[in-house]
Enzyme design. Structure first.
Site, PDB file in Angstrom:
ATOM      1  N   CYS A 174      38.305  -4.637  -8.161  1.00 20.24           N
ATOM      2  CA  CYS A 174      39.622  -4.830  -8.763  1.00 20.24           C
ATOM      3  C   CYS A 174      40.309  -3.513  -9.119  1.00 20.24           C
ATOM      4  CB  CYS A 174      39.514  -5.750  -9.961  1.00 20.24           C
ATOM      5  SG  CYS A 174      38.741  -7.315  -9.486  1.00 20.24           S
ATOM      6  N   HIS A 312      44.905  -3.848 -17.732  1.00 23.55           N
ATOM      7  CA  HIS A 312      44.180  -4.561 -16.676  1.00 23.55           C
ATOM      8  C   HIS A 312      43.862  -5.986 -17.114  1.00 23.55           C
ATOM      9  CE1 HIS A 312      41.577  -5.227 -13.252  1.00 23.55           C
ATOM     10  NE2 HIS A 312      40.645  -5.680 -14.065  1.00 23.55           N
ATOM     11  N   GLU A 323      38.771  -3.592 -23.064  1.00 22.02           N
ATOM     12  CA  GLU A 323      40.013  -2.832 -22.869  1.00 22.02           C
ATOM     13  C   GLU A 323      40.738  -2.638 -24.201  1.00 22.02           C
ATOM     14  OE1 GLU A 323      42.667  -4.265 -19.834  1.00 22.02           O
ATOM     15  OE2 GLU A 323      43.816  -2.391 -19.859  1.00 22.02           O
ATOM     16  N   LYS A 344      49.033 -10.170 -15.824  1.00 22.89           N
ATOM     17  CA  LYS A 344      48.174 -11.190 -15.203  1.00 22.89           C
ATOM     18  C   LYS A 344      48.334 -12.538 -15.904  1.00 22.89           C
ATOM     19  CE  LYS A 344      44.694  -7.988 -13.383  1.00 22.89           C
ATOM     20  NZ  LYS A 344      45.049  -6.710 -14.039  1.00 22.89           N
ATOM     21  N   HIS A 349      45.145 -13.020 -11.385  1.00 21.10           N
ATOM     22  CA  HIS A 349      44.452 -11.775 -11.060  1.00 21.10           C
ATOM     23  C   HIS A 349      44.342 -11.637  -9.538  1.00 21.10           C
ATOM     24  CE1 HIS A 349      41.942  -8.401 -11.008  1.00 21.10           C
ATOM     25  NE2 HIS A 349      40.783  -8.928 -11.353  1.00 21.10           N
ATOM     26  N   PHE A 408      34.467  -3.932 -10.572  1.00 22.59           N
ATOM     27  CA  PHE A 408      33.017  -4.078 -10.662  1.00 22.59           C
ATOM     28  C   PHE A 408      32.329  -2.709 -10.645  1.00 22.59           C
ATOM     29  CE2 PHE A 408      33.033  -8.535  -8.612  1.00 22.59           C
ATOM     30  CZ  PHE A 408      32.993  -9.134  -9.857  1.00 22.59           C
TER      31      PHE A 408
END
Lengths: 420, 129
Positions: A174, A312, A323, A344, A349, A408
């Site tokens: 991502c 994010h 975050e 998002k 996403h 990831f």
């Protein structure tokens, strides 16, 4: 750095619109792109809500079955080797070229490069391998490899558009298209290229999305209006989306010579890894904190100068909390209080596409003078104490914005953009 | 041979490869499956060739190209497009074509003859559709 990088073209195929004007209107008015849309015929699947792309039909593994808006002329010679998400990418690419006032013939002089990001096509790979297994590898689609593996976007688009500069794909889940943006900025700053085209794209189908369900990463909330609610205490996972977003970056003097209008300048970027877990964020958001600080340092700006952060935050319990902690560490502890939102909540996403999509949203916000809110946020998670998370879009023009992405393995990438 | 490791073909995958072809081509295909009429097979093969031809070249090519027309030099195919035609026919009629076979079909006439020999004279598998 004496060479600066401007965004001069954008293209969108997203759950909230297939052109810049529609995307901008939906972001400003807080309209989401979610729908109840099961991805396979199994009522036992708990995931009910996704954020589909409208006006395209690319569910089949055969390009002969695909449809897309008629205004795009997609030749058969190109179509035959595309993945389904390559159709989205082609259409977004055409938009971005037109938006930047460029044509295909402008891309072949070696000064233009192409960086792409997608996970490849799990649907095509599955289909092609199933066929091959069924006939014990005696025959197969000659386009099976180039239409399915990660890299399919750059293979196809570089060939179709005759791009002879730097061409590569990025794979950091991502954070992939954010890496593509960052390294493209460096290509231009270092004088290796004058223009870079960034493509992020993903498919939305069972093969791409539902393998995230066993990780408990997907929302099982059946209500499209609240399934994706980043930073909310009741969030339960992300909502998947597909599509494509394309950005055209140009060295400022080239853009000026052409008379191209700029959306924004990308003034810095940074990256850092968590070095912690293959699939979950560091609990303190350590890598993301370092990435933000490196991006700010690269841009030569302080936390207090950032007006808006496009987070994010995907609406997962662990990721959003990490975050929020990282944002507090960088901003709140420095006495800064930028507007923070995760778009998002509206788009879902987009995985590899997310970073490019959100960089493009930041570019729209900088040029048009607004900052998106968090319309699905009801009760902010207590990890967000001190963060400025407005629900409504603010009609206030930001000067400097930060765009966060995480993937990831704890890859974190941040961009700093400035009003042009 | 144990088959339990084999992946399942996704359910949506199996529309006829000829679904978007003109009705007369689909009719010819159905007729060939019923009657083994080699002329009907010819109709299908020529339609497949035309479908795979680059549009810019197709615009200047007769609807029924001469047997002497060379697939690459005259009809504009590259080697991948040629491989695509062969795969299309393999998939449609459940046959296999080797690389050596592929090298023996430089022209439309050679392709027609090859397909007749490979398919029309061969036992038809029950699952071809």
């Amino acid at each position: 750095m004496s060479r600066s990088v401007l965004i001069t073209g954008l293209g969108f195929v997203t759950s909230i619109g297939n052109d810049a004007a529609t995307v901008s209107a939906n972001l400003r008015e807080g309209r989401h792109g979610m729908a109840v849309h099961p991805l396979c015929d199994n009522p036992n699947i708990a995931v009910k809500v996704v954020a589909p792309v409208r006006d395209f039909a690319v569910d089949s593994p055969s390009w002969r079955d695909w449809t897309w808006p008629e205004r795009y002329e997609l030749p058969r010679e190109t179509l035959r080797s595309l993945a389904p998400h390559g159709v989205y990418a082609f259409c977004a690419f055409e938009q971005a070229l037109a938006d930047a006032g460029l044509i295909r013939a402008d891309l072949g002089d070696g000064a233009t490069g192409l960086f792409c990001a997608s996970a490849g096509s799990a649907l095509m790979l599955h289909h092609n391998l199933a066929q091959a297994h069924a006939n014990q590898f005696e025959r197969g689609n000659p386009m099976g490899v180039v239409s399915s593996i990660a890299g399919t976007l750059n293979f196809n688009l570089a060939a179709h558009y005759g791009i002879t500069g730097a061409v590569a794909g990025f794979v950091s889940a991502c954070a992939s298209s954010s890496h593509a943006v960052g390294y493209a900025v460096d290509e231009i700053r270092l004088g290796r290229q004058e223009r870079m085209i960034i493509v992020g794209a993903e498919e939305l189908n069972a093969d791409t999305l539902l393998p995230f369900a066993p990780m408990r990463a997907l929302s099982v909330n059946p209500d499209p209006a609240s399934a994706s609610r980043p930073f909310d205490s009741a969030r339960d996972g992300f909502v998947g989306t597909g599509g494509s977003v394309v950005l055209i970056l140009e060295e400022a003097s080239l853009a000026r010579r052409r008379g191209a209008a700029a959306y924004a300048e990308i003034v810095g970027w940074g990256q850092a890894s968590d070095g912690h877990s293959v699939a979950t964020s560091h609990p303190d958001g350590a890598g993301l904190r370092n990435a933000m600080q490196r991006a700010l340092r690269d841009a030569g700006v302080s936390p207090a100068q950032i007006d808006y952060v496009n987070a994010h935050a995907t609406s997962t319990p662990i990721g959003d909390r990490a975050e929020a902690v990282a944002l507090r560490s960088v901003f709140t502890e420095a006495g800064a209080r930028p507007v923070v939102s995760s778009t998002k909540g509206l788009t879902g996403h987009g995985l590899s596409m997310a970073g490019a999509m959100e960089a493009a949203f930041c570019a729209l916000a900088l040029r048009e003078g607004w900052m998106p809110g968090n319309p699905h946020l009801v009760h902010a998670d207590n990890s967000c104490d001190g963060l400025n998370l407005p629900r409504e879009t603010l009609s206030v023009a930001p000067s400097l914005v930060l765009n966060n992405s995480s993937g990831f393995g704890g890859s974190n990438v941040c961009h700093v953009l400035r009003r042009a | 041979m144990a088959q339990d490791h084999i992946l399942t073909v996704p359910a949506k995958a199996k529309t006829s490869p000829l679904a978007k072809f003109p009705a007369e081509v689909r009719d010819a295909h159905a007729r060939f499956l019923l009657t083994r009429d080699a002329d009907a097979l010819d109709t299908v093969v020529l339609a497949i060739v035309r479908d795979h031809q680059p549009p810019a070249v197709r615009a200047h090519t007769p609807a029924v190209p001469a047997d002497s027309a060379r697939l690459m030099e005259d009809l504009g195919f590259d080697s991948l497009a040629l491989a695509e035609i062969v795969f299309f026919i393999e998939d449609l009629y459940q046959v296999s074509v080797s690389n050596d076979d592929l090298m023996t079909i430089p022209t439309v006439g050679a392709l027609r003859a090859f397909v007749r020999n490979k398919i029309a004279l061969a036992p038809l598998p029950s699952h071809a559709s």
